[in-house]
Scaffold this motif. Structure first.
Motif, PDB file in Angstrom:
ATOM      1  N   PRO A 127     -14.314  14.526  -7.089  1.00 39.36           N
ATOM      2  CA  PRO A 127     -13.235  14.361  -6.117  1.00 39.36           C
ATOM      3  C   PRO A 127     -13.287  13.007  -5.404  1.00 39.36           C
ATOM      4  N   MET A 128     -14.504  12.494  -5.148  1.00 39.04           N
ATOM      5  CA  MET A 128     -14.563  11.184  -4.483  1.00 39.04           C
ATOM      6  C   MET A 128     -13.978  10.098  -5.385  1.00 39.04           C
ATOM      7  N   ALA A 129     -14.368  10.116  -6.663  1.00 38.15           N
ATOM      8  CA  ALA A 129     -13.844   9.101  -7.590  1.00 38.15           C
ATOM      9  C   ALA A 129     -12.318   9.216  -7.692  1.00 38.15           C
ATOM     10  N   ASP A 130     -11.819  10.457  -7.592  1.00 36.25           N
ATOM     11  CA  ASP A 130     -10.363  10.656  -7.709  1.00 36.25           C
ATOM     12  C   ASP A 130      -9.602  10.269  -6.448  1.00 36.25           C
ATOM     13  N   MET A 131     -10.348   9.878  -5.391  1.00 33.13           N
ATOM     14  CA  MET A 131      -9.661   9.504  -4.147  1.00 33.13           C
ATOM     15  C   MET A 131      -9.099   8.091  -4.194  1.00 33.13           C
ATOM     16  N   ILE A 132      -9.383   7.339  -5.256  1.00 34.38           N
ATOM     17  CA  ILE A 132      -8.711   6.035  -5.409  1.00 34.38           C
ATOM     18  C   ILE A 132      -8.318   5.834  -6.871  1.00 34.38           C
ATOM     19  N   THR A 133      -7.071   5.410  -7.061  1.00 37.52           N
ATOM     20  CA  THR A 133      -6.596   5.143  -8.428  1.00 37.52           C
ATOM     21  C   THR A 133      -6.529   3.621  -8.632  1.00 37.52           C
ATOM     22  N   GLY A 134      -6.382   3.226  -9.881  1.00 36.61           N
ATOM     23  CA  GLY A 134      -6.228   1.802 -10.190  1.00 36.61           C
ATOM     24  C   GLY A 134      -5.038   1.217  -9.439  1.00 36.61           C
ATOM     25  N   GLU A 135      -3.958   1.979  -9.391  1.00 36.85           N
ATOM     26  CA  GLU A 135      -2.748   1.489  -8.729  1.00 36.85           C
ATOM     27  C   GLU A 135      -2.975   1.304  -7.224  1.00 36.85           C
ATOM     28  N   GLN A 136      -3.668   2.266  -6.617  1.00 30.49           N
ATOM     29  CA  GLN A 136      -3.946   2.141  -5.176  1.00 30.49           C
ATOM     30  C   GLN A 136      -4.828   0.928  -4.896  1.00 30.49           C
ATOM     31  N   LEU A 137      -5.811   0.696  -5.781  1.00 31.18           N
ATOM     32  CA  LEU A 137      -6.683  -0.456  -5.560  1.00 31.18           C
ATOM     33  C   LEU A 137      -5.907  -1.767  -5.757  1.00 31.18           C
ATOM     34  N   ARG A 138      -5.023  -1.789  -6.731  1.00 35.83           N
ATOM     35  CA  ARG A 138      -4.199  -2.997  -6.922  1.00 35.83           C
ATOM     36  C   ARG A 138      -3.365  -3.269  -5.662  1.00 35.83           C
TER      37      ARG A 138
END
Ligand code: CIZ
Ligand code: SF4
Length: 303
Positions: free
Chosen positions: A85-96
């Motif tokens: 769940p922690m890893a799923d709290m940020i997506t590539g798009e959100q980081l971009r």
């Protein structure tokens, strides 16, 4: 039981497979594994074997990391729904999106991220080397984005005196550990040493004697003269600690600290995984190549 263990061993030979188990796996899964450890150590170890198949008993991002290190091996996870769940709290798009808001920032990501997120980072870190990475590799960085774990970021900020552009991720399992759990266990076992993982809340790490990654904890408990230890991380690690230190006594800081995703992996699923060669984890080549570039920079700073 005997039967399933024999079948797993037989199929493992047939498939030329190596079985990896994370420190948080069920006791019986740890016991059939060739290696037990943290995600990076396991991935590096598996890459150095001549196995054709890796069975990764852990969560999805860990199997991705194993594949990034061993592109020529088939990597299987016994339960495809074992995510973090922690890893799923940020997506590539959100980081971009975050990078677009802070175009001059260096991007440091915790290993608990998808390959897609790692591919967007400048640098990756583990809980064992996060402080060193910030102090050494990022010492000249003017701004640093640290994602996704806000508690690990807070811990590293305290240790280094740096501030980070944070992301508000957290581990739901470690967040269940509360300061009152530590106080209660300390009162019950006044001679015990308290260990806490940096994914715990700051109110918990502040009460600990030692803050360390899972491998750091395993090393510490072998080296310390203390014989009673309160363990502030996922309870699965206590199986390994008891096995490696038969003379010492271990207490979980909280019985609530159980990661349901880690526990999805069972002996039956390991057997089916070997039998049916499922479920393959294979991030796109270009993503894997870019993710490796951010992992590679930390390989000289493993602990
Ligand atoms: O990367 C790992 O294995 C994790 C998530 C924890 C640790 O401290 O080893
Ligand atoms: Fe993710 Fe937390 Fe489970 Fe580790 S213990 S896999 S960080 S949810």
């Amino acid at each position: 039981m005997e039967n399933i263990l024999e079948k797993i061993q037989e199929l493992k030979r047939e498939r030329q497979a190596v079985i990896l188990a994370h420190n948080y796996q069920r006791p019986e899964v740890q016991d059939i594994a060739d290696y037990v450890g943290d995600s990076l150590g396991l991935s590096i170890q598996a890459a150095s074997t001549d196995a054709k198949v890796i069975i990764f008993c852990g969560v999805h991002f860990m199997a991705e990391t194993a594949k990034i290190f061993s592109p020529e091996k088939t990597v299987l996870i016994p339960d495809p729904d074992a995510g973090c769940p922690m890893a799923d709290m940020i997506t590539g798009e959100q980081l971009r999106g975050l990078k677009a808001q802070h175009p001059d920032a260096q991007v440091l990501c915790y290993v608990n991220t998808s390959a897609e997120v790692k591919a967007e980072c400048d640098l990756c870190c583990t809980s064992a080397n996060a402080v060193t990475m910030v102090q050494e590799v990022l010492k000249d960085a003017k701004e640093i984005i640290f994602a996704p774990d806000q508690y690990l970021a807070a811990y590293v900020a305290e240790k280094t005196g740096r501030t980070f552009i944070p992301w508000h991720g957290f581990c739901p399992t470690h967040a269940k550990i509360l300061p009152e759990d530590v106080e209660r266990e300390k009162a019950r076992h006044p001679n015990a040493v308290v260990l806490a993982h940096p994914e715990c809340r700051p109110a918990v790490t502040h009460l600990a004697d030692i803050v360390a990654s899972t491998e750091g904890m395993c090393r510490y408990v072998q080296e310390t003269a203390a014989t009673e230890i309160i363990v502030g991380t996922e309870v699965g690690i206590i199986h390994r600690m008891r096995k490696e230190n038969p003379g010492k006594v271990f207490y979980p800081v909280s019985e609530q600290a159980v990661c349901p995703n880690m526990k999805r992996i069972t002996l039956e699923k390991v057997l089916w995984s070997l039998q049916d060669m499922v479920h393959e984890v294979n991030p796109p080549l270009e993503i894997a190549r870019r993710a490796y570039a951010s992992i590679e920079k930390m390989l000289n700073y493993r602990s």
